[in-house]
Design a protein around this motif. Structure first.
Motif, PDB file in Angstrom:
ATOM      1  N   VAL A  52     -10.978  10.729   4.570  1.00 32.70           N
ATOM      2  CA  VAL A  52     -11.237  10.313   3.083  1.00 32.70           C
ATOM      3  C   VAL A  52     -10.761   9.133   2.435  1.00 32.70           C
ATOM      4  O   VAL A  52     -11.547   8.897   1.415  1.00 32.70           O
ATOM      5  CB  VAL A  52     -10.381  11.870   2.393  1.00 32.70           C
ATOM      6  N   LEU A  53      -9.791   8.224   2.499  1.00 30.37           N
ATOM      7  CA  LEU A  53      -9.697   7.011   1.866  1.00 30.37           C
ATOM      8  C   LEU A  53     -10.180   6.156   2.797  1.00 30.37           C
ATOM      9  O   LEU A  53     -10.013   5.106   1.908  1.00 30.37           O
ATOM     10  CB  LEU A  53      -7.612   7.119   1.457  1.00 30.37           C
ATOM     11  N   ASN A  54     -10.679   6.279   3.366  1.00 28.87           N
ATOM     12  CA  ASN A  54     -11.120   5.741   4.238  1.00 28.87           C
ATOM     13  C   ASN A  54     -10.265   3.631   4.342  1.00 28.87           C
ATOM     14  O   ASN A  54     -11.261   2.983   3.510  1.00 28.87           O
ATOM     15  CB  ASN A  54     -12.217   5.238   3.700  1.00 28.87           C
ATOM     16  N   ALA A  55      -9.004   3.838   5.356  1.00 25.00           N
ATOM     17  CA  ALA A  55      -8.488   2.600   4.564  1.00 25.00           C
ATOM     18  C   ALA A  55      -7.663   2.389   5.739  1.00 25.00           C
ATOM     19  O   ALA A  55      -7.005   4.255   5.915  1.00 25.00           O
ATOM     20  CB  ALA A  55      -7.560   2.677   3.060  1.00 25.00           C
ATOM     21  N   PRO A  56      -6.932   1.918   6.679  1.00 25.70           N
ATOM     22  CA  PRO A  56      -5.784   2.231   6.790  1.00 25.70           C
ATOM     23  C   PRO A  56      -4.822   2.771   6.827  1.00 25.70           C
ATOM     24  O   PRO A  56      -4.143   2.633   4.890  1.00 25.70           O
ATOM     25  CB  PRO A  56      -5.372   0.903   7.856  1.00 25.70           C
ATOM     26  N   MET A  57      -4.006   3.612   6.961  1.00 29.87           N
ATOM     27  CA  MET A  57      -2.618   4.539   7.081  1.00 29.87           C
ATOM     28  C   MET A  57      -1.826   4.648   7.266  1.00 29.87           C
ATOM     29  O   MET A  57      -1.741   3.756   8.644  1.00 29.87           O
ATOM     30  CB  MET A  57      -3.637   5.923   6.930  1.00 29.87           C
ATOM     31  N   ASN A  58      -0.609   5.161   6.500  1.00 29.60           N
ATOM     32  CA  ASN A  58       0.677   5.161   7.462  1.00 29.60           C
ATOM     33  C   ASN A  58       0.519   6.441   8.015  1.00 29.60           C
ATOM     34  O   ASN A  58      -0.138   7.234   7.120  1.00 29.60           O
ATOM     35  CB  ASN A  58       1.706   5.274   6.298  1.00 29.60           C
ATOM     36  N   PRO A  59       0.572   6.011   9.319  1.00 27.10           N
ATOM     37  CA  PRO A  59       0.891   7.801  10.436  1.00 27.10           C
ATOM     38  C   PRO A  59       2.134   8.877  10.282  1.00 27.10           C
ATOM     39  O   PRO A  59       1.924   9.967  10.714  1.00 27.10           O
ATOM     40  CB  PRO A  59       0.595   7.217  11.856  1.00 27.10           C
ATOM     41  N   THR A  82      -1.891   5.491   2.634  1.00 28.23           N
ATOM     42  CA  THR A  82      -2.704   4.389   2.720  1.00 28.23           C
ATOM     43  C   THR A  82      -0.992   3.459   3.483  1.00 28.23           C
ATOM     44  O   THR A  82      -0.275   3.267   2.571  1.00 28.23           O
ATOM     45  CB  THR A  82      -3.031   3.087   2.262  1.00 28.23           C
ATOM     46  N   ALA A  83      -1.702   2.138   4.131  1.00 32.85           N
ATOM     47  CA  ALA A  83      -1.103   0.865   5.107  1.00 32.85           C
ATOM     48  C   ALA A  83       0.215   0.488   3.436  1.00 32.85           C
ATOM     49  O   ALA A  83       0.696   0.424   3.855  1.00 32.85           O
ATOM     50  CB  ALA A  83      -1.695   0.541   5.733  1.00 32.85           C
ATOM     51  N   ASP A  84      -0.589   0.124   3.015  1.00 26.87           N
ATOM     52  CA  ASP A  84       0.193  -0.262   1.666  1.00 26.87           C
ATOM     53  C   ASP A  84       0.229   0.387   0.501  1.00 26.87           C
ATOM     54  O   ASP A  84       1.218  -0.330  -1.069  1.00 26.87           O
ATOM     55  CB  ASP A  84      -1.491  -1.745   1.206  1.00 26.87           C
ATOM     56  N   ASP A  85       0.576   2.093   0.846  1.00 30.15           N
ATOM     57  CA  ASP A  85       1.541   2.196  -0.299  1.00 30.15           C
ATOM     58  C   ASP A  85       0.622   2.356  -1.421  1.00 30.15           C
ATOM     59  O   ASP A  85       1.347   2.590  -2.518  1.00 30.15           O
ATOM     60  CB  ASP A  85       2.610   1.810  -0.821  1.00 30.15           C
ATOM     61  N   THR A  86      -1.058   1.820  -1.982  1.00 27.52           N
ATOM     62  CA  THR A  86      -1.174   2.565  -3.169  1.00 27.52           C
ATOM     63  C   THR A  86      -1.697   4.200  -3.355  1.00 27.52           C
ATOM     64  O   THR A  86      -1.964   4.532  -4.474  1.00 27.52           O
ATOM     65  CB  THR A  86      -2.201   0.900  -3.431  1.00 27.52           C
ATOM     66  N   ARG A  87      -2.332   4.050  -1.991  1.00 22.59           N
ATOM     67  CA  ARG A  87      -3.305   4.897  -2.239  1.00 22.59           C
ATOM     68  C   ARG A  87      -2.978   6.812  -1.545  1.00 22.59           C
ATOM     69  O   ARG A  87      -2.302   5.799  -0.532  1.00 22.59           O
ATOM     70  CB  ARG A  87      -4.792   4.895  -1.796  1.00 22.59           C
ATOM     71  N   TYR A  88      -3.287   7.424  -1.792  1.00 23.79           N
ATOM     72  CA  TYR A  88      -2.696   9.133  -1.361  1.00 23.79           C
ATOM     73  C   TYR A  88      -3.324  10.153  -1.161  1.00 23.79           C
ATOM     74  O   TYR A  88      -4.565  10.687  -1.449  1.00 23.79           O
ATOM     75  CB  TYR A  88      -1.239   8.916  -2.072  1.00 23.79           C
ATOM     76  N   ALA A  89      -3.024  10.858  -0.845  1.00 24.40           N
ATOM     77  CA  ALA A  89      -3.864  11.697   0.161  1.00 24.40           C
ATOM     78  C   ALA A  89      -2.634  13.028   0.218  1.00 24.40           C
ATOM     79  O   ALA A  89      -2.081  12.907   0.865  1.00 24.40           O
ATOM     80  CB  ALA A  89      -5.128  12.211   0.918  1.00 24.40           C
ATOM     81  N   ASN A  90      -2.823  13.902  -1.513  1.00 25.59           N
ATOM     82  CA  ASN A  90      -1.829  14.480  -1.350  1.00 25.59           C
ATOM     83  C   ASN A  90      -2.433  16.315  -0.978  1.00 25.59           C
ATOM     84  O   ASN A  90      -3.313  16.276  -1.861  1.00 25.59           O
ATOM     85  CB  ASN A  90      -0.920  14.742  -2.698  1.00 25.59           C
TER      86      ASN A  90
END
Length: 177
Positions: A52-59, A82-90
């Motif tokens: 959904v976010l289509n970005a590198p993620m924190n696993p 996301t890996a850069d801590d800017t976007r989220y899926a909650n």
């Protein structure tokens, strides 16, 4: 609980982990090992958040017990960042543990609904887009889901309905499995 507090609780739970250290970043590729299920996130999977976010993620997701001590419901928040801590899926999952909890979930679903809500047919038992809070509320049987995607520190009105609906659809598919 007052209906407006329900959305606020999930938002606070989602953003509570903003300042915590980031786990190793993993790009969302087909070769990425499955990081799910994680306790509290059994149906909200890393792979879905990454798609959904289509970005590198924190696993590793951030989880929170939103209503500790509740006896009729268990309300857990599971957030992938996301890996850069800017976007989220909650995902906020308010599971009914008793008939009273099921009735309260139905009441929260109904009472939370703003005048400009947009129904989302075919998602769960019933679902709608809550425009002011930038989230989708979904009844799945006796349980209530609050689903949002967004950008850290951005207003809830900037959240995307299409991205959130995609996440909600994936999560509802996993909820019963």
């Amino acid at each position: 609980m007052r209906p407006t507090k329900l959305a606020a609780l999930v938002t606070v739970a989602a953003l509570a982990g903003c300042s915590s250290g980031s786990p190793t970043a993993v790009p969302p590729t087909a070769s990425t090992p499955a990081a799910s299920p994680v306790a509290g996130c059994e149906f909200h999977r890393f792979e879905d958040a990454a798609a959904v976010l289509n970005a590198p993620m924190n696993p590793t997701p951030r989880t929170d017990d939103v209503e500790p001590g509740a006896k009729d419901t268990r309300f857990l928040s599971c957030v992938y960042w996301t890996a850069d801590d800017t976007r989220y899926a909650n995902i906020g999952h308010r599971e009914a543990l008793t008939p009273a909890g099921a009735a309260d979930n139905q009441a929260q679903f109904t009472n939370q609904r703003p005048a400009d809500a947009v129904d989302i047919p075919g998602l769960g038992t019933a679902a709608y887009w809550d425009t002011p809070n930038g989230q989708i509320l979904v009844l799945v049987g006796e349980d209530l889901l609050l689903v949002s995607t967004g950008v850290k520190n951005a207003p809830s009105t900037s959240r995307g309905k299409d991205e959130t609906a995609k996440l909600a659809t994936l999560v509802v598919q996993h909820l019963g499995s």
